[in-house]
Design an enzyme around this catalytic site. Sequence first.
Site, PDB file in Angstrom:
ATOM      1  N   LYS A 114     -18.452   0.741   0.649  1.00 29.14           N
ATOM      2  CA  LYS A 114     -17.809   1.378   1.798  1.00 29.14           C
ATOM      3  C   LYS A 114     -18.664   1.257   3.061  1.00 29.14           C
ATOM      4  CE  LYS A 114     -14.835   4.791  -0.473  1.00 29.14           C
ATOM      5  NZ  LYS A 114     -14.463   6.218  -0.554  1.00 29.14           N
TER       6      LYS A 114
ATOM      7  N   LYS B 117      -6.924  -4.173  -3.724  1.00 28.75           N
ATOM      8  CA  LYS B 117      -6.267  -2.991  -4.263  1.00 28.75           C
ATOM      9  C   LYS B 117      -5.273  -2.424  -3.248  1.00 28.75           C
ATOM     10  CE  LYS B 117      -7.463   1.361  -6.589  1.00 28.75           C
ATOM     11  NZ  LYS B 117      -8.586   2.253  -6.960  1.00 28.75           N
TER      12      LYS B 117
ATOM     13  N   LYS C 234      -3.835   3.305   0.763  1.00 27.78           N
ATOM     14  CA  LYS C 234      -3.212   4.100   1.817  1.00 27.78           C
ATOM     15  C   LYS C 234      -3.752   3.722   3.192  1.00 27.78           C
ATOM     16  CE  LYS C 234      -4.378   8.067  -0.126  1.00 27.78           C
ATOM     17  NZ  LYS C 234      -4.524   9.523  -0.372  1.00 27.78           N
TER      18      LYS C 234
END
Length: 331
Positions: free
Chosen positions: A111, A194, A197
């Site tokens: 991240k 993946k 959202k």
Amino acid sequence: MRRIFSGIQPTGIPQLGNYLGAIRNWVGLQRDNECIFCLVDMHAITVWQDPQALREQTLAQTAVLLASGIDVQRHILFNQSAVTAHARLAWIFNCVARLGWLNRMTQFKDKAGKDRENHSAGLYVYPDLMAADILTYKATAVPVGDDQRQHLELTNDIAQKFNHDYGQDFFPIVEALIPPQGARIMSLRDGTKKMSKSDPSAQSRIEMTDDADTIMQKIRRAKTDPEPLPSEEAGLENRPEARNLVTIYATLQQCGIQDVLDQHGGEGFGPFKKALADVLIQHIGPIADETTRLLKEPGFLRDTLRDGARRANVIAEPIVAEAESLVGFLK
């Protein structure tokens, strides 16, 4: 009866990957377990969130969970920040966990990337808070995706070190419950990424509030390749978009990849996409309709979370108070 804890971030609109990878599994786990489900709003702010949007999305996520079949009469659903025991135990775990353990966490590296110095300290110690979420209730099993398996291993390391440091068999070992299939649903635009959202394109995902026309349109536009579907599973190798669509179909229908290919092998993607969209509409449509109805009752959603927090606190408070006593806090 096992006590199961699981959390989901209340950011963005829940999408198909969240439903198949977590929410549907939660619904099934309710049958034979004591379940504590949490909207992890404290985890959400490890990256900046618009405050009003976070409040609205917490209610929207609650609506989706209720519409999907979470039974708040028999089980507990609440937002994390409403139970202070999570933060208190997380601080203790920040002092138990070793820097070397956190440095090995690959999700932070993924991240943060090369810009890690500009990310929040909260994102770095996120796994300690996750451990606290689970052990605040002495849960013994947690449904997780593969991307969270390492954090659950850290949870057990923290529990064992706490027990060793304070000479008590206090926290249990936690078992990872990883769904055998469908836990990793990929983007409709890129079968190597993946479904998320946070993807800038809504065309990359099926959202749990999408109506039938939107679902049909998104599946029709989903990326594929020029070859027809194979008759054997081996034929999906190096065809990530084809495999993803077949996986979505199989996971929704709770059957195997080969079962889907036995039925649709040799077809072009036109007929298969129509069949897949029909299956999606059958499963997602009722959830979307009920979510829309519940979102018109924000007072009910707030009351549901408030009652869940009260019931969660009844379990959490004595456990965390005893942990605080073990480390020497004066009450």
